[in-house]
Motif scaffolding. Sequence first.
Motif, PDB file in Angstrom:
ATOM      1  N   LYS A  62       0.945  -1.561   0.197  1.00 60.54           N
ATOM      2  CA  LYS A  62      -0.419  -0.063  -0.091  1.00 60.54           C
ATOM      3  C   LYS A  62       1.146   0.815   0.178  1.00 60.54           C
ATOM      4  O   LYS A  62       1.753   1.553   0.783  1.00 60.54           O
ATOM      5  CB  LYS A  62      -0.718   0.227   0.986  1.00 60.54           C
ATOM      6  N   ALA A  63       0.589   2.334  -0.756  1.00 63.12           N
ATOM      7  CA  ALA A  63       0.502   3.277  -0.654  1.00 63.12           C
ATOM      8  C   ALA A  63       0.058   4.292  -0.962  1.00 63.12           C
ATOM      9  O   ALA A  63      -0.953   4.740  -0.626  1.00 63.12           O
ATOM     10  CB  ALA A  63       1.723   3.737  -1.890  1.00 63.12           C
ATOM     11  N   LYS A  64       0.871   5.718   0.082  1.00 65.57           N
ATOM     12  CA  LYS A  64       0.275   7.120  -0.231  1.00 65.57           C
ATOM     13  C   LYS A  64       0.225   8.219  -1.212  1.00 65.57           C
ATOM     14  O   LYS A  64       1.982   8.131  -1.321  1.00 65.57           O
ATOM     15  CB  LYS A  64      -0.131   7.744   0.489  1.00 65.57           C
ATOM     16  N   THR A  65      -0.099   8.674  -2.219  1.00 62.10           N
ATOM     17  CA  THR A  65       1.039   9.828  -2.994  1.00 62.10           C
ATOM     18  C   THR A  65       0.103  11.277  -2.656  1.00 62.10           C
ATOM     19  O   THR A  65      -1.313  11.363  -1.681  1.00 62.10           O
ATOM     20  CB  THR A  65       0.162   9.669  -4.021  1.00 62.10           C
ATOM     21  N   VAL A  66       1.335  12.150  -1.830  1.00 59.19           N
ATOM     22  CA  VAL A  66       0.491  13.308  -1.705  1.00 59.19           C
ATOM     23  C   VAL A  66       1.174  14.642  -2.292  1.00 59.19           C
ATOM     24  O   VAL A  66       2.062  14.698  -3.084  1.00 59.19           O
ATOM     25  CB  VAL A  66       1.578  13.560  -0.329  1.00 59.19           C
ATOM     26  N   LYS A  67       0.379  15.904  -1.935  1.00 57.09           N
ATOM     27  CA  LYS A  67       0.954  16.837  -3.268  1.00 57.09           C
ATOM     28  C   LYS A  67       0.789  18.338  -2.224  1.00 57.09           C
ATOM     29  O   LYS A  67       0.539  18.167  -1.130  1.00 57.09           O
ATOM     30  CB  LYS A  67      -0.292  17.273  -3.779  1.00 57.09           C
ATOM     31  N   THR A  68       2.990  18.802  -2.607  1.00 62.08           N
ATOM     32  CA  THR A  68       2.318  20.349  -1.823  1.00 62.08           C
ATOM     33  C   THR A  68       1.175  21.084  -1.386  1.00 62.08           C
ATOM     34  O   THR A  68       0.826  21.550  -3.003  1.00 62.08           O
ATOM     35  CB  THR A  68       3.691  20.214  -1.653  1.00 62.08           C
ATOM     36  N   GLY A  69       0.681  21.678  -0.295  1.00 60.53           N
ATOM     37  CA  GLY A  69      -0.324  22.805  -0.415  1.00 60.53           C
ATOM     38  C   GLY A  69       0.065  24.061   0.728  1.00 60.53           C
ATOM     39  O   GLY A  69       1.484  24.974   0.614  1.00 60.53           O
ATOM     40  N   ILE A  70      -0.767  24.612   0.831  1.00 59.08           N
ATOM     41  CA  ILE A  70      -0.069  25.975   1.366  1.00 59.08           C
ATOM     42  C   ILE A  70       0.881  25.999   2.148  1.00 59.08           C
ATOM     43  O   ILE A  70       0.932  24.925   3.476  1.00 59.08           O
ATOM     44  CB  ILE A  70      -1.635  26.693   2.448  1.00 59.08           C
TER      45      ILE A  70
END
Length: 234
Positions: A62-70
């Motif tokens: 299993k894995a998670k994908t992330v995005k840089t926000g504020i």
Amino acid sequence: MKEEQTVCYSCTNENCFIKKHLHLEQMTSYISKKQNIICKKSDQFITEGAPLQGLYFICKGKAKTVKTGINGREQIVRLTKNGDIIGFRGFGTSKKYLIGAYALEDTVLCNFSNETMREILQHVPEFTYALMLFYAEELNKSENNIRKIAHMNVRERVIDLLLYIHRKFGQTNGLIDIELSRKEIADFAGTTEEQAIRILSSLKKEALIKTEGKRVGILEVSTLRSEIMEHKYF
């Protein structure tokens, strides 16, 4: 992380895009070009903004994908399991990954380079068509999620997340088959860790869920669904 070769033809993961197309003679020459990467829990295997290195298919784990926000805060945008694709949002349109990705448990990844993927897409029309449908479905999901989140309060977003991971990963012995920290739940639901903890505590007191460490179990699926039902029909 380390590399290890696994054979697609003996793989038991029937959900994988590659596995589904192994019956096509054209695929034979491309399978030998893939790399297998073993990640330990918490290993980062994609860095946001790094040069594109093809697509990753989860063989196991299993894995998670992330995005840089504020303010530089990472927000979870997707949770993935066996057979899922990672890195597809930037493929073909960008030279850099638009997301970062971490293993949530010990995970085996199959990586097909940019060049290999381009060759497959140009010479295996059945695969190309299936991938096109996948992109269309992901776009539809993203648009629906944007509309939902715009109308949901924090409690509803946490409930929506719990129902999502319940559907995607299933429940074993009364607990959803994935470990997520309170911070990860908050990141995915778009709230603070403190708010996520309070909502989970409230749901637990209402006997709608139970918790054991980082695992959550849903006790009343229908009740939770009814609480957010109106948002499913925008």
